[in-house]
Design an enzyme around this catalytic site. Structure first.
Site, PDB file in Angstrom:
ATOM      1  N   ALA A 126       6.033  -8.029   1.247  1.00  0.00           N
ATOM      2  CA  ALA A 126       6.658  -9.257   1.762  1.00  0.00           C
ATOM      3  C   ALA A 126       5.643 -10.336   2.107  1.00  0.00           C
ATOM      4  O   ALA A 126       5.911 -11.524   1.943  1.00  0.00           O
ATOM      5  CB  ALA A 126       7.496  -8.931   3.001  1.00  0.00           C
ATOM      6  N   HIS A 127       4.464  -9.929   2.611  1.00  0.00           N
ATOM      7  CA  HIS A 127       3.615 -10.943   3.248  1.00  0.00           C
ATOM      8  C   HIS A 127       2.835 -11.835   2.286  1.00  0.00           C
ATOM      9  O   HIS A 127       2.198 -12.791   2.713  1.00  0.00           O
ATOM     10  CB  HIS A 127       2.697 -10.299   4.293  1.00  0.00           C
ATOM     11  CG  HIS A 127       1.541  -9.520   3.761  1.00  0.00           C
ATOM     12  ND1 HIS A 127       0.261 -10.012   3.778  1.00  0.00           N
ATOM     13  CD2 HIS A 127       1.457  -8.286   3.225  1.00  0.00           C
ATOM     14  CE1 HIS A 127      -0.566  -9.091   3.282  1.00  0.00           C
ATOM     15  NE2 HIS A 127       0.146  -8.041   2.929  1.00  0.00           N
ATOM     16  N   THR A 153       0.838  -1.206   0.000  1.00  0.00           N
ATOM     17  CA  THR A 153       0.000   0.000   0.000  1.00  0.00           C
ATOM     18  C   THR A 153       0.872   1.255   0.000  1.00  0.00           C
ATOM     19  O   THR A 153       0.667   2.178  -0.798  1.00  0.00           O
ATOM     20  CB  THR A 153      -0.937  -0.016   1.225  1.00  0.00           C
ATOM     21  OG1 THR A 153      -1.720  -1.221   1.171  1.00  0.00           O
ATOM     22  CG2 THR A 153      -1.861   1.193   1.243  1.00  0.00           C
ATOM     23  N   THR A 201      12.492   5.195  10.865  1.00  0.00           N
ATOM     24  CA  THR A 201      13.451   4.132  11.180  1.00  0.00           C
ATOM     25  C   THR A 201      13.024   2.831  10.509  1.00  0.00           C
ATOM     26  O   THR A 201      11.864   2.430  10.609  1.00  0.00           O
ATOM     27  CB  THR A 201      13.546   3.954  12.710  1.00  0.00           C
ATOM     28  OG1 THR A 201      13.926   5.221  13.267  1.00  0.00           O
ATOM     29  CG2 THR A 201      14.581   2.898  13.087  1.00  0.00           C
ATOM     30  N   CYS A 218     -19.548  -8.064   1.674  1.00  0.00           N
ATOM     31  CA  CYS A 218     -20.857  -7.647   2.163  1.00  0.00           C
ATOM     32  C   CYS A 218     -20.702  -6.368   2.964  1.00  0.00           C
ATOM     33  O   CYS A 218     -19.901  -6.321   3.889  1.00  0.00           O
ATOM     34  CB  CYS A 218     -21.399  -8.749   3.062  1.00  0.00           C
ATOM     35  SG  CYS A 218     -23.149  -8.663   3.291  1.00  0.00           S
TER      36      CYS A 218
HETATM   37  N1  PLP Z   1      -1.731  -4.698  -4.325  1.00  0.00           N
HETATM   38  C1  PLP Z   1      -2.310  -5.900  -4.439  1.00  0.00           C
HETATM   39  C2  PLP Z   1      -2.589  -6.456  -5.795  1.00  0.00           C
HETATM   40  C3  PLP Z   1      -2.671  -6.620  -3.297  1.00  0.00           C
HETATM   41  O1  PLP Z   1      -3.258  -7.814  -3.410  1.00  0.00           O
HETATM   42  C4  PLP Z   1      -2.397  -6.046  -2.027  1.00  0.00           C
HETATM   43  C5  PLP Z   1      -2.808  -6.745  -0.791  1.00  0.00           C
HETATM   44  O2  PLP Z   1      -3.850  -7.362  -0.718  1.00  0.00           O
HETATM   45  C6  PLP Z   1      -1.776  -4.797  -1.962  1.00  0.00           C
HETATM   46  C7  PLP Z   1      -1.470  -4.152  -3.126  1.00  0.00           C
HETATM   47  C8  PLP Z   1      -1.472  -4.149  -0.652  1.00  0.00           C
HETATM   48  O3  PLP Z   1      -0.312  -4.724  -0.066  1.00  0.00           O
HETATM   49  P1  PLP Z   1      -0.034  -4.598   1.503  1.00  0.00           P
HETATM   50  O4  PLP Z   1      -0.997  -5.496   2.181  1.00  0.00           O
HETATM   51  O5  PLP Z   1       1.389  -5.058   1.660  1.00  0.00           O
HETATM   52  O6  PLP Z   1      -0.191  -3.176   1.870  1.00  0.00           O
END
Ligand code: PLP
Length: 381
Positions: free
Chosen positions: A200-201, A70, A237, A323
């Site tokens: 990363a996640h 994001t 940081t 929903c």
């Molecule tokens: N872009 C896409 C295509 C995603 O699927 C996601 C997360 O669901 C994001 C951006 C956002 O990433 P983050 O959760 O690391 O902020």
């Protein structure tokens, strides 16, 4: 429990966890400190920067660590617009994640939509026509925001082709590779884009850490100010342990690319059963897709109901639609592809990844078919 929601977040890889624990065990560590402890932290951050860079064929110095996908998108979109002094128009594909759409909506410049075809891929002819007619004196620099792989459907986008059109028109390309990284090869130079957002996640790293790659010389201004970390582009940081985990996860996921690709055979077998025994429609079946993703719908069987019933059966999946205040929100991605309401209200996403086993696909199919049978007999009653 069967976890089939890797596109929401993937389980932490043991190697990433070990790298994080090793970084935490360094003790109090601020990579900006000049003393020994600080230098140890700096070494961890720079090792991970090299690992993330290597994973996408880039120089380490073109990687900026952030708090996730994001923030990387916000920095790319708003930072590019700021560097151009607002003389820009954003073209955002109709299937982008909210992180991209909303960063664009708050960038303070006009936003246009890049339409997608029923295949789920962006309409390159429309983009080309739009760029040919582009009046730079009125609209400034065109900046497209286009994902590599869609989070709901797994459909891959022709990013390389779109970026070539943008370059020809003197424009810029922001690529959201959050769902593509570690699942398909990502090479910054080959893609020909200007910015790549990573997280990363989704690949077995920790949550709350990501990166923005930017082409050397691409316009980019910081959007938050402070201590001037990350070459002034992202003050704050650094999340040392998170960055260590990200570096390890990205290296492992790139090594594991063949294993991820091999998931496609199990996914296809699962879809074949769901179609023949459950009458589902597979979304984007004929389009290039991520191997571990299957988005399917059975018109009339609401996505929320499916997700809840599967949850009771111990299977974790996501709804393509959500929903809100009691009303069914249709999947905007499916709507953009021209799907009718009934389909857009009933699509669910299953997504598999680095630790998925062949039996997971079979078990998800078994569970869905049972849930579907129960729902069908209730309807019949
Ligand atoms: N872009 C896409 C295509 C995603 O699927 C996601 C997360 O669901 C994001 C951006 C956002 O990433 P983050 O959760 O690391 O902020």
């Amino acid at each position: 429990m069967i976890y089939a929601d890797y596109n929401a977040t993937a389980p932490l890889r043991p190697e990433a966890r070990a790298a994080m624990l090793a970084a935490l065990d360094l003790g109090p560590t601020n990579p900006s400190s000049v003393h020994k402890a600080g230098r140890a932290a700096r070494a961890v951050v720079e090792k991970a920067r090299a690992e993330v860079g290597a994973a996408i064929g880039s120089r380490a110095e073109d990687i900026v660590f952030t708090s996730g996908g994001t923030e990387s998108l916000a920095l790319a979109i708003q930072g590019a617009v700021a560097a151009l002094d607002g003389a820009a128009t954003l073209i955002v594909s109709a299937i982008e994640h909210d992180a991209a759409t909303k960063a664009a909506a708050h960038a303070g410049v006009p936003v246009e939509t890049a339409y997608v075809l029923p295949s789920g891929q962006v309409d390159l002819d429309d983009l080309k026509a739009r760029l040919t007619a582009w009046d730079r004196s009125l609209k400034g620099t065109p900046i497209i925001v286009l994902m590599l792989a869609n989070n709901e459907t797994g459909i891959l986008q022709p990013v390389q082709e779109a970026a070539a059109l943008m370059r020809e028109a003197g424009g810029l390309t922001v690529c959201d590779a959050v769902q593509g990284l570690g699942k398909v090869p990502v090479n910054a130079a080959l893609l020909g884009v200007d910015y790549i957002a990573l997280s990363a996640h989704k690949i077995g790293g920790p949550q709350g850490v990501g990166a923005l790659w930017h082409r050397a010389g691409a316009p980019l201004k910081a959007v938050q100010y402070g201590g001037g970390q990350e070459r002034g582009l992202r003050s704050g940081t650094e999340n040392v342990a998170g960055i260590a985990g990200f570096g390890m996860a990205v290296s492992k996921s790139v090594q594991d690319l063949p294993r991820y690709a091999a998931l496609g055979a199990h996914r296809d077998a699962m879809e074949a059963r769901l179609k023949s025994e459950g009458g589902v429609t597979v979304i984007g079946e004929g389009s290039p897709r991520l191997a571990g993703v299957s988005c399917f719908a059975r018109a009339g069987f609401r996505a929320e109901t499916q997700v809840m019933a599967l949850d009771l059966a111990g299977v974790c999946v996501s709804a393509g639609s959500a929903c809100s205040s009691g009303k069914v929100k249709r999947s905007l991605v499916l709507m953009a592809m021209g799907a009718d309401d009934a389909l857009a209200e009933s699509a669910i996403r299953t997504s598999f990844g680095w630790n998925s086993q062949p039996e997971d696909f079979r078990n998800v199919a078994d569970a869905w078919l049972q849930v579907n049978q129960r729902a069908s007999s209730k309807l019949g009653a």
